[in-house]
Design an enzyme around this catalytic site. Structure first.
Site, PDB file in Angstrom:
ATOM      1  N   THR A  14      10.315   6.760  66.061  1.00 36.72           N
ATOM      2  CA  THR A  14       9.994   7.147  67.442  1.00 36.72           C
ATOM      3  C   THR A  14       9.918   5.908  68.330  1.00 36.72           C
ATOM      4  OG1 THR A  14       8.733   9.021  66.612  1.00 36.72           O
ATOM      5  CG2 THR A  14       8.319   8.387  68.889  1.00 36.72           C
ATOM      6  N   ARG A  21      15.460   3.475  74.699  1.00 40.05           N
ATOM      7  CA  ARG A  21      15.555   4.212  75.965  1.00 40.05           C
ATOM      8  C   ARG A  21      15.073   3.358  77.135  1.00 40.05           C
ATOM      9  NH1 ARG A  21      14.021   9.109  72.722  1.00 40.05           N
ATOM     10  NH2 ARG A  21      15.947  10.314  72.626  1.00 40.05           N
ATOM     11  N   SER A  38      13.020   8.941  59.077  1.00 42.69           N
ATOM     12  CA  SER A  38      12.829  10.050  60.005  1.00 42.69           C
ATOM     13  C   SER A  38      12.925  11.423  59.333  1.00 42.69           C
ATOM     14  CB  SER A  38      13.885   9.935  61.115  1.00 42.69           C
ATOM     15  OG  SER A  38      13.523  10.693  62.235  1.00 42.69           O
ATOM     16  N   ASN A  41       8.005  15.132  57.046  1.00 39.87           N
ATOM     17  CA  ASN A  41       6.859  15.253  56.133  1.00 39.87           C
ATOM     18  C   ASN A  41       6.210  16.633  56.253  1.00 39.87           C
ATOM     19  OD1 ASN A  41       6.340  12.827  54.632  1.00 39.87           O
ATOM     20  ND2 ASN A  41       5.934  11.802  56.565  1.00 39.87           N
ATOM     21  N   CYS A  42       6.122  17.086  57.493  1.00 36.58           N
ATOM     22  CA  CYS A  42       5.421  18.347  57.750  1.00 36.58           C
ATOM     23  C   CYS A  42       6.146  19.538  57.126  1.00 36.58           C
ATOM     24  CB  CYS A  42       5.281  18.574  59.247  1.00 36.58           C
ATOM     25  SG  CYS A  42       4.694  17.117  60.101  1.00 36.58           S
TER      26      CYS A  42
END
Ligand SMILES: Cc1cc2nc3c(=O)[nH]c(=O)nc-3n(C[C@H](O)[C@H](O)[C@H](O)COP(=O)(O)OP(=O)(O)OC[C@H]3O[C@@H](n4cnc5c(N)ncnc54)[C@H](O)[C@@H]3O)c2cc1C
Length: 125
Positions: A14, A21, A38, A41-42
């Protein structure tokens, strides 16, 4: 400006995308000691429980796609083993045992955390 990021999952990836950006000029290198970046996990409990049947759905990004999309040098299988804050360098050990140092202007640590394990009898069983 050269950014080094340690850890390539939620926090690290992130931050890397956010830095890109904000500026197209920065050099960004993201180190991940594991093979994947990336990943969700959830989603792991849902995979184990059979709700998500395809393991590949847990991978939000591949190192190649992420690196290309955000112009980030993604180095998997690369563990940052020490930091020299005076020299502004990190030492990196690759999975095949190679070691090298990398300089930084800004260092971002996102290596995750380990839970506190209370000393309860039978907790290892
Ligand atoms: C089963 C499970 C379910 C979850 N469910 C939810 C949920 O529903 N909602 C929610 O908000 N959160 C959930 N979470 C929590 C969420 O996944 C974490 O908060 C998030 O992954 C933390 O991201 P992170 O980048 O800080 O750390 P991590 O995801 O732990 O990533 C850190 C990375 O850094 C790497 N690393 C560590 N040390 C080094 C080093 N020296 N050099 C190079 N790389 C290194 C590690 O290999 C690791 O890949 C869940 C977590 C689990 C395990």
């Amino acid at each position: 400006m050269k950014y080094l990021i340690v850890g390539g999952v939620a926090g690290g990836a992130t931050a890397a995308a956010r830095i890109r950006r904000n500026t197209e000029k920065a050099e960004i290198i993201m180190f991940e000691k594991g093979q994947y970046i990336s990943y969700a996990n959830c989603g792991l409990p849902y995979y184990i429980g059979g709700v998500i049947d395809d393991r590949n759905k847990l991978f939000v990004q591949t190192p190649e796609a992420f690196g290309k999309r955000f112009n980030i040098d993604v180095r998997t299988n690369s563990e940052v083993v020490s930091v020299d804050v005076r020299k502004k360098t990190v030492a990196v050990r690759t999975k095949d045992g190679r070691e090298y140092t990398e300089k930084y202007d800004k260092l971002l640590l996102s290596p995750g955390a380990s839970p506190v394990v209370p000393p309860l009898q039978g907790i290892d069983s």
